[in-house]
Design a protein around this motif. Structure first.
Motif, PDB file in Angstrom:
ATOM      1  N   LEU A  26      48.201  41.221  44.913  1.00  0.00           N
ATOM      2  CA  LEU A  26      48.556  40.458  43.716  1.00  0.00           C
ATOM      3  C   LEU A  26      49.850  39.658  43.873  1.00  0.00           C
ATOM      4  N   SER A  27      50.807  40.189  44.606  1.00  0.00           N
ATOM      5  CA  SER A  27      52.111  39.546  44.722  1.00  0.00           C
ATOM      6  C   SER A  27      52.028  38.090  45.186  1.00  0.00           C
ATOM      7  N   PRO A  28      51.389  37.774  46.310  1.00  0.00           N
ATOM      8  CA  PRO A  28      51.317  36.363  46.694  1.00  0.00           C
ATOM      9  C   PRO A  28      50.360  35.553  45.815  1.00  0.00           C
ATOM     10  N   MET A  29      49.368  36.209  45.234  1.00  0.00           N
ATOM     11  CA  MET A  29      48.418  35.489  44.379  1.00  0.00           C
ATOM     12  C   MET A  29      49.081  35.020  43.090  1.00  0.00           C
ATOM     13  N   LEU A  30      49.969  35.857  42.534  1.00  0.00           N
ATOM     14  CA  LEU A  30      50.595  35.544  41.248  1.00  0.00           C
ATOM     15  C   LEU A  30      51.847  34.685  41.381  1.00  0.00           C
ATOM     16  N   ASP A  31      52.590  34.850  42.475  1.00  0.00           N
ATOM     17  CA  ASP A  31      53.828  34.083  42.653  1.00  0.00           C
ATOM     18  C   ASP A  31      54.072  33.857  44.144  1.00  0.00           C
ATOM     19  N   THR A  32      53.379  32.875  44.696  1.00  0.00           N
ATOM     20  CA  THR A  32      53.443  32.613  46.136  1.00  0.00           C
ATOM     21  C   THR A  32      54.856  32.269  46.581  1.00  0.00           C
ATOM     22  N   THR A  33      55.561  31.458  45.803  1.00  0.00           N
ATOM     23  CA  THR A  33      56.917  31.044  46.181  1.00  0.00           C
ATOM     24  C   THR A  33      57.840  32.247  46.313  1.00  0.00           C
ATOM     25  N   SER A  34      57.829  33.118  45.325  1.00  0.00           N
ATOM     26  CA  SER A  34      58.679  34.305  45.366  1.00  0.00           C
ATOM     27  C   SER A  34      58.279  35.212  46.526  1.00  0.00           C
ATOM     28  N   PHE A  35      56.981  35.362  46.751  1.00  0.00           N
ATOM     29  CA  PHE A  35      56.491  36.202  47.845  1.00  0.00           C
ATOM     30  C   PHE A  35      56.999  35.674  49.185  1.00  0.00           C
ATOM     31  N   VAL A  36      56.879  34.375  49.410  1.00  0.00           N
ATOM     32  CA  VAL A  36      57.318  33.773  50.674  1.00  0.00           C
ATOM     33  C   VAL A  36      58.824  33.940  50.843  1.00  0.00           C
ATOM     34  N   ASN A  37      59.581  33.676  49.784  1.00  0.00           N
ATOM     35  CA  ASN A  37      61.039  33.734  49.886  1.00  0.00           C
ATOM     36  C   ASN A  37      61.588  35.148  49.980  1.00  0.00           C
ATOM     37  N   SER A  38      60.804  36.147  49.609  1.00  0.00           N
ATOM     38  CA  SER A  38      61.296  37.522  49.650  1.00  0.00           C
ATOM     39  C   SER A  38      60.960  38.227  50.961  1.00  0.00           C
ATOM     40  N   GLN A  39      60.358  37.531  51.903  1.00  0.00           N
ATOM     41  CA  GLN A  39      59.978  38.177  53.161  1.00  0.00           C
ATOM     42  C   GLN A  39      61.183  38.574  54.005  1.00  0.00           C
ATOM     43  N   LEU A  49      61.050  25.856  48.651  1.00  0.00           N
ATOM     44  CA  LEU A  49      59.672  25.699  48.218  1.00  0.00           C
ATOM     45  C   LEU A  49      58.791  25.879  49.440  1.00  0.00           C
ATOM     46  N   PRO A  50      57.801  26.732  49.351  1.00  0.00           N
ATOM     47  CA  PRO A  50      56.958  26.980  50.525  1.00  0.00           C
ATOM     48  C   PRO A  50      56.166  25.735  50.918  1.00  0.00           C
ATOM     49  N   THR A  51      56.000  25.569  52.198  1.00  0.00           N
ATOM     50  CA  THR A  51      55.150  24.492  52.698  1.00  0.00           C
ATOM     51  C   THR A  51      53.691  24.899  52.485  1.00  0.00           C
ATOM     52  N   ALA A  52      52.794  23.975  52.734  1.00  0.00           N
ATOM     53  CA  ALA A  52      51.371  24.294  52.636  1.00  0.00           C
ATOM     54  C   ALA A  52      51.027  25.425  53.607  1.00  0.00           C
ATOM     55  N   THR A  53      51.624  25.408  54.789  1.00  0.00           N
ATOM     56  CA  THR A  53      51.387  26.460  55.776  1.00  0.00           C
ATOM     57  C   THR A  53      51.874  27.806  55.262  1.00  0.00           C
ATOM     58  N   ASN A  54      53.089  27.837  54.674  1.00  0.00           N
ATOM     59  CA  ASN A  54      53.616  29.079  54.098  1.00  0.00           C
ATOM     60  C   ASN A  54      52.685  29.618  53.021  1.00  0.00           C
ATOM     61  N   ARG A  55      52.218  28.736  52.165  1.00  0.00           N
ATOM     62  CA  ARG A  55      51.349  29.160  51.057  1.00  0.00           C
ATOM     63  C   ARG A  55      50.034  29.736  51.574  1.00  0.00           C
ATOM     64  N   VAL A  56      49.394  29.017  52.497  1.00  0.00           N
ATOM     65  CA  VAL A  56      48.099  29.501  52.978  1.00  0.00           C
ATOM     66  C   VAL A  56      48.255  30.827  53.722  1.00  0.00           C
ATOM     67  N   LEU A  57      49.312  30.976  54.520  1.00  0.00           N
ATOM     68  CA  LEU A  57      49.527  32.245  55.225  1.00  0.00           C
ATOM     69  C   LEU A  57      49.819  33.388  54.252  1.00  0.00           C
TER      70      LEU A  57
END
Length: 161
Positions: A26-39, A49-57
């Motif tokens: 659920l975490s990346p599905m609900l808030d992809t930006t926060s998920f990417v930045n919290s890694q 802001l996540p790139t398209a690559t960051n979002r898809v991964l």
């Protein structure tokens, strides 16, 4: 439900872990930006802001967590065969080592061991994964109790020769 598992591993692998994996889904599905930045810890990277690559991964990773939750529930709730349960948990333990190594390799030694500086994502990637790994090893080595024997419900047919 994995009736062969002793009580502690049964709770951890059939209740706790699926809930944790659902959160990982659920975490990346609900808030992809926060998920990417919290890694990584806040000291390692600034919020972007996540790139398209960051979002898809991130979304694919979330999907893998969802898949693992369904596979685990499917196996552990459906089988009473010790060999199947043990092989599944052994595969998960091997994957735990890989997960921990990748996290260590990217975070670096200092951030990896800085438990006080861990964010919620580091607690999941390191703390929860390490706890699951140790529980798997303790189960597989018999320290958490023995598997219960389940009598087959199949009828045996006696052949006359």
């Amino acid at each position: 439900m994995a009736t062969i598992l002793p009580p502690i591993p049964r709770f951890i692998f059939t209740v706790f872990e699926p809930i944790a994996l659902l959160a990982g889904y659920l975490s990346p599905m609900l808030d992809t930006t926060s998920f990417v930045n919290s890694q990584l810890p806040a000291t390692s990277v600034t919020t972007v802001l996540p790139t398209a690559t960051n979002r898809v991964l991130a979304l694919q990773l979330g999907n893998v967590y969802g898949l693992l939750a369904m596979v685990g529930v499917g196996i552990l709730y459906a089988t009473t065969e010790a060999k199947v349960v043990r092989n599944f948990l052994l595969a998960c333990a091997i994957a735990d080592v890989g997960h921990l190594y990748v996290t260590y390799a990217v975070m670096g030694y200092m951030d990896f061991i800085d438990v006080q500086g861990w964010n919620s994502m580091a607690w999941g990637n390191i703390g929860v994964t390490l706890g699951l790994f140790l529980t798997r090893v303790l189960y597989l080595t018999g320290f958490l109790g023995q598997d219960k024997v389940v009598n087959s419900t199949r009828k045996t047919v006696k052949k006359n020769i």
